[in-house]
Write a protein that holds these residues in place. Structure first.
Motif, mmCIF file in Angstrom:
data_model
loop_
_atom_site.group_PDB
_atom_site.id
_atom_site.type_symbol
_atom_site.label_atom_id
_atom_site.label_comp_id
_atom_site.label_asym_id
_atom_site.label_seq_id
_atom_site.Cartn_x
_atom_site.Cartn_y
_atom_site.Cartn_z
ATOM 1 N N ASP A 35 0.883 -1.171 0.000
ATOM 2 C CA ASP A 35 0.000 0.000 0.000
ATOM 3 C C ASP A 35 0.917 1.216 0.000
ATOM 4 O OD1 ASP A 35 -1.729 2.087 0.443
ATOM 5 O OD2 ASP A 35 -2.661 1.213 2.221
ATOM 6 N N ARG A 50 0.918 7.720 -4.161
ATOM 7 C CA ARG A 50 -0.429 7.211 -4.420
ATOM 8 C C ARG A 50 -0.445 6.430 -5.726
ATOM 9 N NH1 ARG A 50 -0.389 8.960 -0.037
ATOM 10 N NH2 ARG A 50 -1.737 10.468 0.960
ATOM 11 N N TYR A 51 -1.213 5.328 -5.720
ATOM 12 C CA TYR A 51 -1.469 4.620 -6.969
ATOM 13 C C TYR A 51 -2.311 5.501 -7.872
ATOM 14 C CZ TYR A 51 0.242 0.120 -5.260
ATOM 15 O OH TYR A 51 1.034 -0.887 -4.791
ATOM 16 N N ASP A 52 -2.156 5.324 -9.174
ATOM 17 C CA ASP A 52 -3.040 5.992 -10.123
ATOM 18 C C ASP A 52 -4.477 5.539 -9.848
ATOM 19 O OD1 ASP A 52 -0.694 6.971 -11.170
ATOM 20 O OD2 ASP A 52 -0.921 6.013 -13.137
ATOM 21 N N ASP A 53 -5.445 6.343 -10.237
ATOM 22 C CA ASP A 53 -6.853 5.999 -10.021
ATOM 23 C C ASP A 53 -7.152 4.599 -10.545
ATOM 24 O OD1 ASP A 53 -7.380 8.425 -8.844
ATOM 25 O OD2 ASP A 53 -8.220 9.329 -10.665
ATOM 26 N N GLY A 54 -7.762 3.789 -9.703
ATOM 27 C CA GLY A 54 -8.146 2.436 -10.073
ATOM 28 C C GLY A 54 -7.035 1.411 -10.000
ATOM 29 N N PHE A 63 2.274 4.322 -9.973
ATOM 30 C CA PHE A 63 2.006 5.246 -8.877
ATOM 31 C C PHE A 63 2.994 6.401 -8.936
ATOM 32 C CE2 PHE A 63 4.781 1.968 -7.066
ATOM 33 C CZ PHE A 63 5.743 2.691 -6.364
ATOM 34 N N ARG A 77 7.545 8.818 -10.959
ATOM 35 C CA ARG A 77 6.534 7.876 -11.427
ATOM 36 C C ARG A 77 7.187 6.509 -11.360
ATOM 37 N NH1 ARG A 77 1.771 8.076 -11.811
ATOM 38 N NH2 ARG A 77 1.573 7.134 -13.838
#
Length: 165
Positions: A35, A50-54, A63, A77
């Motif tokens: 996570d 943060r992970y990309d959306d979805g 992420f 990235r």
């Protein structure tokens, strides 16, 4: 006259491994380190990860994050290369096709806890990381110190957040 410039260097020589015992079983540790948003709880250099959306902890997922080292700050990235619960979580800064650094987390059961290993390896030379052997060695040493701090903080966090009987 010889020079100590990036093109003459072998990126494979810039690597390290750090290990620590932590008071949690591998599935708990794996869930925490995969996570990526939680890394800012322990890392002295990474934040706003943060992970990309979805997306989530699966091979190929991307992420982004923000990093700080001394006075320097930058965004990255990264792409997950291995998500093998509960034993390994690996990602490549810059992506699998053209990445510059690989971070690998290995988790192995050890009594009531786990041995957590962090590995860092320079995959290719890029002037943004340094242009001499000395600069690249300093980067590696700074990242090794950061990994040690992260592992100690992870162990402390797990101890403080353990469910008490």
């Amino acid at each position: 006259m010889t020079t100590d410039t990036v093109p003459a260097l072998d990126p494979a020589t810039f690597t390290f491994t750090r290990r620590a015992w932590v008071p949690a079983p591998p599935p708990v540790v794996y869930d925490l380190v995969s996570d990526v948003a939680k890394i800012e709880l322990w890392s002295p250099t990474a934040s706003r990860v943060r992970y990309d959306d979805g997306a989530g902890p699966v091979p190929g997922a991307w992420f982004g994050g923000h990093n700080r080292r001394g006075e320097r700050e930058w965004d990255t990235r990264s792409q997950v290369s291995t998500a093998d619960a509960p034993a390994e979580f690996t990602f490549v800064v810059g992506g699998l096709d053209d990445g510059i650094v690989r971070w690998r987390w290995l988790i192995a059961a050890d009594g009531p806890g786990s041995i957590v290993t962090q590995e860092w390896q320079l995959l290719r030379l890029d002037p943004v990381l340094g242009s001499t052997a000395g600069e690249l060695a300093a980067l590696r040493d700074d990242m090794a110190a950061s990994a040690e701090t992260t592992l100690i903080a992870l162990g402390r966090w797990l101890h403080e957040h353990a469910t008490k009987p």
